[in-house]
Enzyme design. Structure first.
Site, mmCIF file in Angstrom:
data_model
loop_
_atom_site.group_PDB
_atom_site.id
_atom_site.type_symbol
_atom_site.label_atom_id
_atom_site.label_comp_id
_atom_site.label_asym_id
_atom_site.label_seq_id
_atom_site.Cartn_x
_atom_site.Cartn_y
_atom_site.Cartn_z
ATOM 1 N N CYS A 86 -17.990 -46.237 -40.902
ATOM 2 C CA CYS A 86 -19.273 -46.195 -40.036
ATOM 3 C C CYS A 86 -19.885 -47.469 -39.602
ATOM 4 C CB CYS A 86 -19.994 -44.951 -40.478
ATOM 5 S SG CYS A 86 -21.062 -44.791 -38.989
ATOM 6 N N HIS A 203 -16.292 -40.532 -41.290
ATOM 7 C CA HIS A 203 -16.827 -40.556 -42.580
ATOM 8 C C HIS A 203 -15.940 -39.657 -43.712
ATOM 9 C CE1 HIS A 203 -20.939 -42.133 -42.207
ATOM 10 N NE2 HIS A 203 -20.983 -41.764 -40.900
ATOM 11 N N GLU A 205 -15.937 -39.751 -47.014
ATOM 12 C CA GLU A 205 -16.755 -39.260 -48.032
ATOM 13 C C GLU A 205 -17.216 -37.874 -47.786
ATOM 14 O OE1 GLU A 205 -17.766 -41.491 -46.053
ATOM 15 O OE2 GLU A 205 -20.040 -41.452 -45.762
#
Lengths: 232, 82
Positions: A86, A203, A205
């Site tokens: 990002c 993302h 994560e």
């Protein structure tokens, strides 16, 4: 093995990445403040998401010109893997480590939602755990994620197999409807020509544990760790 | 010598300008029909330089290295003595 997670003022996904690497994967990882310039003791780096420097000037523009990026460049020249997520992707394009630019979404609104991605290149240090054509679910959260490069740069990216992820529908079709932000050719993530720097807007994560709805993102970090182990 | 540089940074032609498009629509709501509206950012830089040419060269470098992103932007520099 140690992985650096680089923090700038305004970075806000750093601890999520740390949680995944340390607690989910049991990998030695450390938050590194951008003023700590030496990255020699690290085997790879993550530039996480957020709003470094409040997105002043352009998203990622200021962070890309901080001295720690010279240390990141050194890591890259040594063949170590670097992933930008990002805002981290924006930092990597702004620093010239990746091609293209991330412009404002075609509908200029902050988008925070799940997307389907197709893995178009598994021959990278970040996608070796996937099968080519896999459709995975990873969320996006951005307003400046519209990947832009001129037509000749896009052709080069395609020709060199540098497009790693594209936004698709759940069947794996990349079209205007499955393109959340207007990115050229639905591009969600690209890799550099030496194949050790990747940037992606979604993302991983936030999709690394089943309890979050998907753990597809975990394979990106696992692939990176596999790659570092082959270097050691 | 002290100089003032007005730098205008705009998206290259052909690039989508969602903010400009939204303003164009809002102008339409007010009864103003326009062909196009483009947004730009303006920076005023106050600097010392040895000469006009030196100042222009410095500001041009600033634009290339930071203020504009050459992949998506064009820029113009309007330079004057302070």
């Amino acid at each position: 093995m140690r992985i650096a997670i680089i923090q700038f003022g305004g970075t806000n996904c750093d601890r999520d990445v740390l949680h995944v690497l340390k607690n989910v994967m049991n990998v030695d990882a450390e938050l590194v403040w951008f003023k700590d310039k030496n990255l020699d003791c690290f085997d790879g780096a993550v530039i996480p998401g957020g709003f470094s420097y409040g997105d002043y000037l352009r998203a990622g523009a200021i962070a890309a010109r901080t001295p720690i990026m010279d240390s990141v460049r050194k890591m890259v020249s040594e063949g170590k893997p670097v992933i930008g997520i990002c805002n981290g992707f924006q930092v990597l394009t702004e620093s010239g480590l990746l091609d293209g630019a991330l412009a404002t979404n075609s509908y200029p609104k902050f988008l925070c939602k799940w997307t389907h991605l197709r893995v178009d290149n598994t021959d990278t240090p970040f996608t070796s755990r996937f099968e080519k054509g896999d459709v995975i679910q990873i969320p996006i959260a951005h307003k400046e994620g519209n990947f832009y490069a001129d037509q000749s740069a896009i052709s080069d990216l395609n020709k060199n197999n540098q497009v790693v992820f594209r936004y698709v529908d759940e069947d794996g079709t990349a079209d205007d409807e499955s393109n959340p932000n207007g990115s050229k050719e639905n591009i969600a993530g690209i890799i550099n020509s030496s194949r050790n720097v990747i940037g992606l807007m979604p993302h991983p994560e936030r999709a690394s544990e089943k309890v979050l709805g998907s753990d597809d993102g975990l394979k990106i970090f696992q692939s990176m760790v596999d790659y570092i182990q082959t270097l050691q | 010598m002290q100089y003032l540089a007005d730098v205008t940074v705009e998206l290259k032609s052909g690039m989508l300008d969602p903010e400009g498009n939204t303003i164009k629509r809002a102008l339409g709501h007010l009864g103003y029909e326009t062909n196009d509206v483009k947004t730009a950012k303006k920076f005023t830089i106050d600097l010392d330089a040895e000469s006009f040419d030196d100042a222009r060269q410095k500001v041009d470098e600033m634009c290339q290295k930071l203020i504009a992103n050459p992949i998506i932007h064009n820029y113009t520099i309007d330079l004057r003595e302070a």
